[in-house]
Enzyme design. Sequence first.
Site, PDB file in Angstrom:
ATOM      1  N   ARG A   1     -14.550  13.269   8.904  1.00 16.68           N
ATOM      2  CA  ARG A   1     -13.299  13.841   9.250  1.00 16.68           C
ATOM      3  C   ARG A   1     -12.986  15.010   8.382  1.00 16.68           C
ATOM      4  NH1 ARG A   1      -9.610   9.215   9.242  1.00 16.68           N
ATOM      5  NH2 ARG A   1      -7.977  10.754   9.479  1.00 16.68           N
TER       6      ARG A   1
ATOM      7  N   SER B   1      -7.265   4.253   9.992  1.00 14.39           N
ATOM      8  CA  SER B   1      -8.103   4.347   8.625  1.00 14.39           C
ATOM      9  C   SER B   1      -7.491   3.378   7.547  1.00 14.39           C
ATOM     10  CB  SER B   1      -8.281   5.924   8.201  1.00 14.39           C
ATOM     11  OG  SER B   1      -8.916   5.994   6.848  1.00 14.39           O
TER      12      SER B   1
ATOM     13  N   HIS C   1       1.011  -1.196  -0.011  1.00 16.50           N
ATOM     14  CA  HIS C   1       0.202   0.076  -0.208  1.00 16.50           C
ATOM     15  C   HIS C   1       0.906   1.243  -0.312  1.00 16.50           C
ATOM     16  CE1 HIS C   1      -3.416   2.482   0.960  1.00 16.50           C
ATOM     17  NE2 HIS C   1      -2.723   3.206   1.650  1.00 16.50           N
TER      18      HIS C   1
ATOM     19  N   ASP D   1     -14.950   3.075   8.229  1.00 19.88           N
ATOM     20  CA  ASP D   1     -14.126   4.159   7.896  1.00 19.88           C
ATOM     21  C   ASP D   1     -14.543   5.068   6.607  1.00 19.88           C
ATOM     22  OD1 ASP D   1     -11.263   5.155   7.286  1.00 19.88           O
ATOM     23  OD2 ASP D   1     -11.712   4.224   5.438  1.00 19.88           O
TER      24      ASP D   1
ATOM     25  N   LYS E   1      -8.527  -0.740   6.251  1.00 18.34           N
ATOM     26  CA  LYS E   1      -8.789  -1.145   5.130  1.00 18.34           C
ATOM     27  C   LYS E   1      -7.946  -2.448   4.489  1.00 18.34           C
ATOM     28  CE  LYS E   1      -8.997   3.034   3.938  1.00 18.34           C
ATOM     29  NZ  LYS E   1      -9.010   4.406   3.793  1.00 18.34           N
TER      30      LYS E   1
HETATM   31  N1  URA Z   1      -5.838   7.668   3.743  1.00 13.03           N
HETATM   32  C1  URA Z   1      -6.531   7.096   4.343  1.00 13.03           C
HETATM   33  O1  URA Z   1      -7.293   5.955   3.745  1.00 13.03           O
HETATM   34  N2  URA Z   1      -7.166   7.412   5.517  1.00 13.03           N
HETATM   35  C2  URA Z   1      -6.762   8.463   6.217  1.00 13.03           C
HETATM   36  O2  URA Z   1      -7.199   9.093   7.243  1.00 13.03           O
HETATM   37  C3  URA Z   1      -5.702   9.347   5.307  1.00 13.03           C
HETATM   38  C4  URA Z   1      -5.075   8.832   4.176  1.00 13.03           C
END
Ligand code: URA
Length: 435
Positions: free
Chosen positions: A168, A183, A82, A161, A187
């Site tokens: 957010r 966050s 990632h 999320d 994922k």
């Molecule tokens: N990328 C994400 O998936 N979450 C965040 O909070 C910031 C960047």
Amino acid sequence: MRMYDLIMKKRNGGALSDDEIAFMIKGFTNGEIYDYQMSAMMMAIYFQGMNEQETLALTMEMAQSGDMLDLSSIKGIKVDKHSTGGVGDKTSLALAPMVASLGVPVAKMSGRGLGHTGGTIDKLESFAGFSTALTEEQFKENVNRIGIAIMGQTADLAPADKKLYSLRDVTATVDNMSLIASSIMSKKLAAGADAIVLDVKTGSGAFMKKEEDAFALAEEMVKLGKGAGRNTVAIVSDMDQPLGYAVGNALEVREAIETLNGRGPEDFKELCLTLGSHMVTVAGKAADAEKARAMLEQCIEDKSALNKLADFVEAQGGDRELVYHPERLPKASITEDIASPADGYVGRIVCDEIGMCSLILGGGRETKESEIDLSVGLVLRKKVGDSVKKGEPLATIHANDADKLKEAKERFLRAYIISDTPVIKNELIKGIVTE
Ligand code: URA
């Protein structure tokens, strides 16, 4: 339990228990806890922070708020990679076939671009016919058969999320380390891989502008990965200038293919080798990163990674011949060089502005619904530290619209700072965070 009490506890600096975090995330996901209370909680977390146990509990709750992909029917140790995102970051396009050609199963979920950063799925759609709309069965079958598959993120992956991130985004609570780390990792955990290699970017084109913040985020995510029982490694790498030379979908695909032909830009190749050597090692295919690196160099040399890319493109409906004839990928109708306004050295590139130039040309999305032009973008000719003569090209713009080209060119020239004195080149790999 009442959300009011939890907000007050966090506001006063207390630590939330696992049960309290579970109550909050479950309630928020199913609509029993409203946005206004969750916004207050996010602001309380923003100011008071979360400890390690709270961050892990939040991550696990968000990961489990929707589908948890079960990849156990895929043979071998599945390693996900990632990147926190950047400009010209076409790493997955070359890296995934490289490691897959060495027997590391790649079962990856990727996203589309938004704002000044690109997305792997858009880039892959430069191959005519290519689709990431696979069923879960097709996805797993492809990985078992050819070693690699990439699908779009399903709607039900970590829905908590998704909801929380939107909140957010509009309440000025994105940039908190625990919230960002949980966050991203929620994922990744839901996507099911056994091990995770993270590329945390730092610099003007990255989310984390400061190096110390990038290291802190890397450490936090590695801790979360380990806490969740997944072997996790993070590389902190430079995004103070675009990666490689190409910025724009089909242009980046071409550069990735060039790299698999052994003719790629040094920085891009180096990043692929660094990330790849950790992926191959955690997958148990090499004894150490040095041996893995030699294997990766060999798979470029003998073209097995290039052939793996062709197999992958074909398995997902694309034309494999484009891998061997990249000149047939989408091409823009206008190309124009941008001349340097002065003699000197490239002192600085405002990286996110170069991403914006590609977006202006039509290569990125202004909203999630925007259509993108796969053919447009820029190919840089000079990078930080390179000497340049007045009139020499700094980059070539690929465009389909003269007005957009003019706007992108003006913006580009403001993003390239020419210095009179020699400049030290950026260091690509800033560090590696393991346990
Ligand atoms: N990328 C994400 O998936 N979450 C965040 O909070 C910031 C960047």
